[in-house]
Design a protein around this motif. Structure first.
Motif, mmCIF file in Angstrom:
data_model
loop_
_atom_site.group_PDB
_atom_site.id
_atom_site.type_symbol
_atom_site.label_atom_id
_atom_site.label_comp_id
_atom_site.label_asym_id
_atom_site.label_seq_id
_atom_site.Cartn_x
_atom_site.Cartn_y
_atom_site.Cartn_z
ATOM 1 N N PRO A 198 8.789 4.289 -10.720
ATOM 2 C CA PRO A 198 8.109 5.230 -9.801
ATOM 3 C C PRO A 198 8.979 5.659 -8.609
ATOM 4 O O PRO A 198 8.798 6.746 -8.067
ATOM 5 C CB PRO A 198 6.878 4.458 -9.311
ATOM 6 C CG PRO A 198 6.696 3.342 -10.281
ATOM 7 C CD PRO A 198 8.017 3.060 -10.924
ATOM 8 N N ASP A 199 9.952 4.807 -8.233
ATOM 9 C CA ASP A 199 10.848 5.177 -7.123
ATOM 10 C C ASP A 199 11.750 6.351 -7.475
ATOM 11 O O ASP A 199 12.325 6.978 -6.584
ATOM 12 C CB ASP A 199 11.745 3.982 -6.730
ATOM 13 C CG ASP A 199 10.952 2.946 -5.958
ATOM 14 O OD1 ASP A 199 9.845 3.273 -5.496
ATOM 15 O OD2 ASP A 199 11.442 1.796 -5.838
ATOM 16 N N GLU A 203 1.727 7.244 -3.857
ATOM 17 C CA GLU A 203 2.370 6.201 -4.664
ATOM 18 C C GLU A 203 1.660 5.950 -5.997
ATOM 19 O O GLU A 203 2.307 5.868 -7.042
ATOM 20 C CB GLU A 203 2.478 4.898 -3.873
ATOM 21 C CG GLU A 203 3.350 3.912 -4.640
ATOM 22 C CD GLU A 203 3.650 2.624 -3.881
ATOM 23 O OE1 GLU A 203 4.269 1.745 -4.478
ATOM 24 O OE2 GLU A 203 3.258 2.523 -2.691
ATOM 25 N N CYS A 204 0.330 5.844 -5.988
ATOM 26 C CA CYS A 204 -0.341 5.523 -7.259
ATOM 27 C C CYS A 204 -0.183 6.670 -8.271
ATOM 28 O O CYS A 204 -0.175 6.440 -9.480
ATOM 29 C CB CYS A 204 -1.804 5.145 -7.044
ATOM 30 S SG CYS A 204 -2.879 6.520 -6.624
ATOM 31 N N TYR A 237 9.691 12.061 -7.933
ATOM 32 C CA TYR A 237 9.397 12.850 -6.735
ATOM 33 C C TYR A 237 8.368 13.908 -7.123
ATOM 34 O O TYR A 237 8.626 14.707 -8.022
ATOM 35 C CB TYR A 237 10.659 13.549 -6.224
ATOM 36 C CG TYR A 237 11.681 12.611 -5.616
ATOM 37 C CD1 TYR A 237 11.829 12.522 -4.230
ATOM 38 C CD2 TYR A 237 12.489 11.812 -6.417
ATOM 39 C CE1 TYR A 237 12.766 11.661 -3.656
ATOM 40 C CE2 TYR A 237 13.425 10.944 -5.857
ATOM 41 C CZ TYR A 237 13.551 10.868 -4.477
ATOM 42 O OH TYR A 237 14.463 10.006 -3.922
ATOM 43 N N SER A 250 0.400 13.453 2.580
ATOM 44 C CA SER A 250 0.737 12.251 1.808
ATOM 45 C C SER A 250 2.166 11.859 2.152
ATOM 46 O O SER A 250 2.842 12.556 2.914
ATOM 47 C CB SER A 250 0.625 12.534 0.307
ATOM 48 O OG SER A 250 1.766 13.268 -0.141
ATOM 49 N N ALA A 251 2.654 10.778 1.553
ATOM 50 C CA ALA A 251 4.077 10.439 1.670
ATOM 51 C C ALA A 251 4.879 11.623 1.122
ATOM 52 O O ALA A 251 4.421 12.320 0.209
ATOM 53 C CB ALA A 251 4.370 9.187 0.856
ATOM 54 N N GLN A 300 7.432 11.825 -0.771
ATOM 55 C CA GLN A 300 7.796 11.739 -2.195
ATOM 56 C C GLN A 300 6.564 11.896 -3.090
ATOM 57 O O GLN A 300 6.689 12.053 -4.301
ATOM 58 C CB GLN A 300 8.463 10.378 -2.443
ATOM 59 C CG GLN A 300 9.422 10.376 -3.608
ATOM 60 C CD GLN A 300 10.240 9.086 -3.693
ATOM 61 O OE1 GLN A 300 10.565 8.484 -2.675
ATOM 62 N NE2 GLN A 300 10.582 8.674 -4.890
ATOM 63 N N THR A 329 15.753 12.083 -0.564
ATOM 64 C CA THR A 329 14.487 11.692 0.078
ATOM 65 C C THR A 329 14.370 12.354 1.457
ATOM 66 O O THR A 329 13.314 12.837 1.845
ATOM 67 C CB THR A 329 14.396 10.154 0.175
ATOM 68 O OG1 THR A 329 14.583 9.622 -1.146
ATOM 69 C CG2 THR A 329 13.054 9.699 0.712
ATOM 70 N N ARG A 385 2.581 8.545 -8.452
ATOM 71 C CA ARG A 385 3.947 8.366 -8.983
ATOM 72 C C ARG A 385 3.978 7.250 -10.023
ATOM 73 O O ARG A 385 4.683 7.343 -11.021
ATOM 74 C CB ARG A 385 4.936 8.102 -7.844
ATOM 75 C CG ARG A 385 5.177 9.368 -7.014
ATOM 76 C CD ARG A 385 6.315 9.238 -6.041
ATOM 77 N NE ARG A 385 6.009 8.369 -4.928
ATOM 78 C CZ ARG A 385 6.606 7.210 -4.676
ATOM 79 N NH1 ARG A 385 7.572 6.771 -5.451
ATOM 80 N NH2 ARG A 385 6.245 6.490 -3.634
ATOM 81 N N GLN A 386 3.171 6.211 -9.800
ATOM 82 C CA GLN A 386 3.082 5.134 -10.805
ATOM 83 C C GLN A 386 2.500 5.666 -12.118
ATOM 84 O O GLN A 386 2.994 5.347 -13.203
ATOM 85 C CB GLN A 386 2.223 3.977 -10.278
ATOM 86 C CG GLN A 386 2.927 3.159 -9.204
ATOM 87 C CD GLN A 386 1.970 2.279 -8.408
ATOM 88 O OE1 GLN A 386 0.743 2.331 -8.588
ATOM 89 N NE2 GLN A 386 2.520 1.475 -7.506
#
Length: 445
Positions: A100-101, A79-80, A104, A73-74, A76, A290, A82-83
């Motif tokens: 979400p940014d 993404e969904c 981590y 995955s990414a 961090q 990051t 982290r959201q």
């Protein structure tokens, strides 16, 4: 195997580590259904699985490369997911925004804690980073600091006051340390490990004020946030209190808070799921963070999937909601009962004093050891509470951790025991420790 020395017990009861499933806690059905669907998507055609579990699995798989949880995955985290973590934090904290940014995902909370320490440790000699940690503490911290060559600054929790944290003690520890290092970080574990205390809101405000005045980066280890049992105790997240204290604090105090899939009602230690949220971190420092997490590619994707279910569990209008809530409530109610039972039984034993287990999943009772036992331990070259715990293991087959492994005030002795064994087994464990303690006391008096 089978050829060893005969022991006076039939099994070793491992009450030394917070490993819920190993101690017989059942996994939450919904979580395992979704993980099964993610691992073997052909099961999405199977009508044995509820619709809400399939919906969650499809959403997770759609976010994975090649629709497989076997893909990277990414760095961090997905993404969904982290959201979903950010939405969970907003709900938990009564609407305080979460970005979400700033989330981590990590390999359990431990990975995120070590990463942040790595980021913050620098300098040489008296300018070397000093990190304030509570004594008693979870040994991850002292080990990570030793590994990174940082300076450990010990502050003591107040055992006579239910292991509470006192800002005068923080000040004492900080001022003494300024001679040998540059204090940059303050670590807090709430609810506490190994001490099981839950901090009051007032205490958290005092800590935040202290961190602001002394320009310290706050690390809030909140992995036991659902494990609160005592009447009148409530979990307050450091982030929520920080923002409720107003912009003077919420726009200046730098903080990272940590959570995990390993504790609470989930107990899914082996999946290594966790996250951290960073607050008020300088954008250039965040870019380095990051970069630092990208070195280890990504956290385990099955652990990320599990974390997604923890922060986004079945809702009241979904088919799995009733059974999910029933299982969750049963686990937490059993832990609350075991916390009460442990305190009650230990406090009937002459020579053992036990604070209320307000939260988490451990008790850290103080034990009075006869002078002869202390002398014998020293003659054998071991610390006295280690001598006590080894003797308990040899005679009763119960494995505990001596207090010296976590740190304690000079001249005091403790052990840490988890409250995780099934209730009936826990009663046996408590009774055996009670009998052992009186035998041990007679033997060495």
């Amino acid at each position: 195997m089978g050829k060893g020395v005969k022991k006076p017990f039939t099994e070793v009861i491992k009450a030394n580590i917070g490993d819920a499933h190993a101690m017989g806690q059942r996994p939450i059905t919904f979580f395992r259904q979704v993980l099964a669907l993610c691992s073997y998507p052909e099961l999405l055609e199977d009508n044995k699985f509820p619709e809400d579990a399939k919906k969650r699995a499809r959403r997770i798989l759609d976010a994975c490369g090649g629709h497989s949880i076997g893909a990277y995955s990414a760095s961090q985290g997905i993404e969904c997911i982290r959201q979903d973590v950010a939405c969970y934090i907003e709900r938990r904290d009564g609407g305080i925004p979460s970005n979400p940014d700033n989330i981590y995902l990590s390999t359990g909370a431990s990975d995120a804690i070590v990463t942040i320490l790595k980021l913050l440790v620098c300098g040489e000699g008296r300018d070397r980073t000093g990190v304030m940690i509570s004594i008693p503490q979870y040994p991850l911290y002292s080990a990570a600091l030793a590994d990174l060559g940082a300076v450990q600054i010990s502050y003591y929790l107040d055992e006579d006051n239910c292991w509470s944290l006192n800002s005068a003690e923080l000040g004492r520890a900080l001022n003494e340390a300024k001679q040998r290092c540059k204090p940059r970080v303050l670590c807090i574990i709430n609810p506490g490990n190994p001490t099981g205390q839950v901090q009051s809101r007032q205490c958290i405000e005092d800590v935040i004020r202290f961190a602001k005045e002394e320009h310290l980066f706050l690390m809030a280890d909140e992995v036991y946030q659902d494990n609160v049992y005592a009447e009148g105790c409530k979990f307050h997240s450091f982030k929520k209190v920080l923002f409720e204290m107003g912009p003077e604090y919420s726009s200046t105090v730098e903080m990272a808070s940590f959570h995990s899939t390993s504790k609470c009602y989930m107990g899914e230690c082996g999946f290594r799921g966790g996250y951290m949220e960073v607050i008020n971190m300088d954008p250039e420092v965040k870019a380095q963070l990051t970069k630092l997490v990208s070195v280890r590619l990504c956290p385990p994707v099955p652990g990320q999937a599990l974390l997604d279910l923890v922060v986004n569990p079945p809702q009241p209008n979904e088919p799995s909601y009733t059974s999910f809530m029933k299982e969750r409530t049963a686990v937490l109610a059993a832990l609350a009962e075991k916390a009460r039972l442990t305190e009650e039984i230990f406090n009937t034993v002459p020579g053992i004093t036990c604070n209320p287990v307000q939260g988490a999943m451990y008790t850290f009772p103080r034990i009075t050891l006869p002078q002869k036992a202390i002398d014998k331990a020293k003659a054998d070259g071991v610390v006295p509470d280690m001598f006590y715990c080894m003797k308990l293991l040899e005679e009763e087959g119960i494995c505990l951790v001596p207090g010296s492994g976590f740190g304690q005030r000079e001249g005091t002795f403790h052990f840490r025991m988890t409250i995780l064994p099934p209730t009936e087994k826990l009663k046996v464990v408590l009774q055996k420790i009670r009998d052992f303690h009186s035998r041990f006391t007679s033997e060495f008096s």
